[in-house]
Motif scaffolding. Structure first.
Motif: not given
Lengths: 320, 320
Positions: B196-200, B202-210, B75-76, B32-44
């Protein structure tokens, strides 16, 4: 540069007497003209001119389409009560045509200045035969122009441009040694009603200074409706100035569960004594949330509202 | 649609045991493979996958150039301490090239989605031989996509697009029945460190959403620096989410008495439990003024800072 008369030094009764004398001496039995915007400065100048010249003064209100809701009727009505006749000139089309397609703030100001002086007011002055132009320039306008902050529409003289040569008339600027607080004090002494001399400052380019990007009748109407809410809600705030700005940026919003890519209004509310420096008013969140809610409900297309939290400098009072 | 597990219903220990079992059963002795962004969801999801699969799971962190300051290293480093190896893939150039010249928010999201799935992550997955993709989709992502609010990069399945056909792999979404608060609870139970799990969120498109308007390395750097200030100052606020947005609109400012036509940063700070509705946090003006002052001092070119005072709806959490 003219010597400042500070608020402490200012004796309003004596100031009025001297300025009335001065205007009489300059105009003699000629004809003077002035443009009333309804702001503190031009209102005080109108009253000084009226006291000095009576029927030798012609006062016009130029409806440029960029004023606040009901402003022309309100201003002329107030002056009528004071015995001052104000002539309304409808120049909306000329201003919007001049502003078409312009997004650069400097070019916007320039278009308004040119339309106002060269076209609308210039034409009225030339046709009236008046040789004397009364203007409400105050010391802060001069400071800011010399420092290159903004192009005020009323400071040709200070920039070394000879108005005699350029427009064929002489400018009289009775308020040039005062700042805003001094002008208010003189306004009170002249017996202007509270709603006039206590009016919050409003810029020369009017609502066009509060539209980022192109100025169109539709976009002016959007910021005009937001301004109605802001002025009503913040009327009792005691703040120096408060305003609504329409952004060009679009932000994501949603209405009834559907995506609604909408417009954003920025509110600024300032604590200041003379506009040279200013800090954002510490409004309560009850008020801030009321402002946001009422603007979103009242103004079609608006999905987002922000409040300015930066000080001047490096911000400025207006956005454009 | 999947049945929601509410925060009240959620037994995190049982949830973890069931999901670990489920992942084991699906993957078998595959990869299996997964992409970790460092957000709560992908960390869990990374921790669940790690518990279930150990070395059969390959976790990658894609450095898209749109992350916050020092995010990849942070994150790493954190996961290294937890015994989870994370591979960093430098894809900055691919993302910025895909975003060049795009100002429309939908097209921006689409460019990021396409670059992420089809090009960068898709290539890694295809080359890895992994057949199973672990994803941190939560229920709120599904809701919003169905309602058409945003294009989430992780909801192809819910939109009726068969990922088996499209990308050649199977998606496993262990968090699909939870909302953000539930994910946090599971994170705690998994022993993830507080940072990590208390991180606010952060959207998928990261800073580009901002970034309103075009996304360039320079503009991302501007919003990144503003984000450093906002996250540091609001860390202790207890708010659900806080962020900085770079506007495209330019506003007039002044520095050292000179005109400085500059940039504007908007700050948003939200009270919310599940991101479906949200209200602006009632920060003190001492904090708001500190934010404005520090951003103006730290971020070159910024002359104006605003604070969002509208609620969701009709606003949204992010601006783009």
């Amino acid at each position: 540069m003219m010597k400042e008369i500070t608020l402490q030094e200012l004796n309003p009764t004596q100031f009025i007497r001297e300025k009335v004398e001065e205007i009489k001496n300059i105009v003699g039995n000629g004809i003077a003209i002035n443009a009333l915007s309804g702001g503190v400065d031009s209102s005080v100048v109108t009253m000084l001119g009226h006291k000095a010249l009576g029927k030798q003064l012609r006062t016009v209100f130029i409806e440029n389409g960029l004023m606040r809701n009901g402003e022309a009727a309100q201003v002329t009505g107030l002056f009528q009560k004071l015995g001052v006749k104000v002539e309304v000139i409808d120049a909306r089309q000329e201003f919007f045509e001049a502003l078409k397609g312009i997004t650069n703030p400097e070019e916007k100001r320039e278009a308004i200045t040119q339309t106002f002086y060269r076209h609308v007011f210039g034409r009225i002055v030339r046709e009236s035969g008046a040789k004397f132009l009364l203007q409400g320039t105050i010391l802060t306008d001069v400071d800011e122009t010399v420092a290159g902050i903004k192009r005020q529409h009323n400071v040709f003289e200070q920039l070394g441009i000879d108005p005699q040569k350029t427009f064929g008339y002489r400018i009289i600027e009775p308020l040039i040694q005062l700042r805003k607080d001094g002008v208010r004090k003189v306004g009170k002494a002249l017996g202007l009603p509270a709603e006039l001399f206590e009016r919050i400052p409003f810029p020369g380019p009017a609502l066009s200074a509060r539209v980022i990007g192109e100025v169109t009748p539709e976009r002016i109407e959007t910021v005009r409706q937001a301004t109605v809410v802001v002025e009503r809600v913040l009327k009792g705030s005691g703040a120096f100035q408060y305003l609504a700005i329409l952004h060009e940026d679009r932000v994501t919003g949603m209405r009834e569960g559907k995506r609604d890519f909408g417009q954003q209004i920025e509110i600024r509310c300032w604590e200041s004594t003379d506009a040279r420096t200013a800090t954002p008013t510490r409004l309560t969140f009850v008020t801030l949330e009321q402002l946001a809610r009422e603007i979103i409900n009242a103004v079609p297309g608006v999905v987002s509202v922000t409040y300015n939290i930066a000080s001047k400098p490096p911000s400025t009072i207006e956005a454009v």
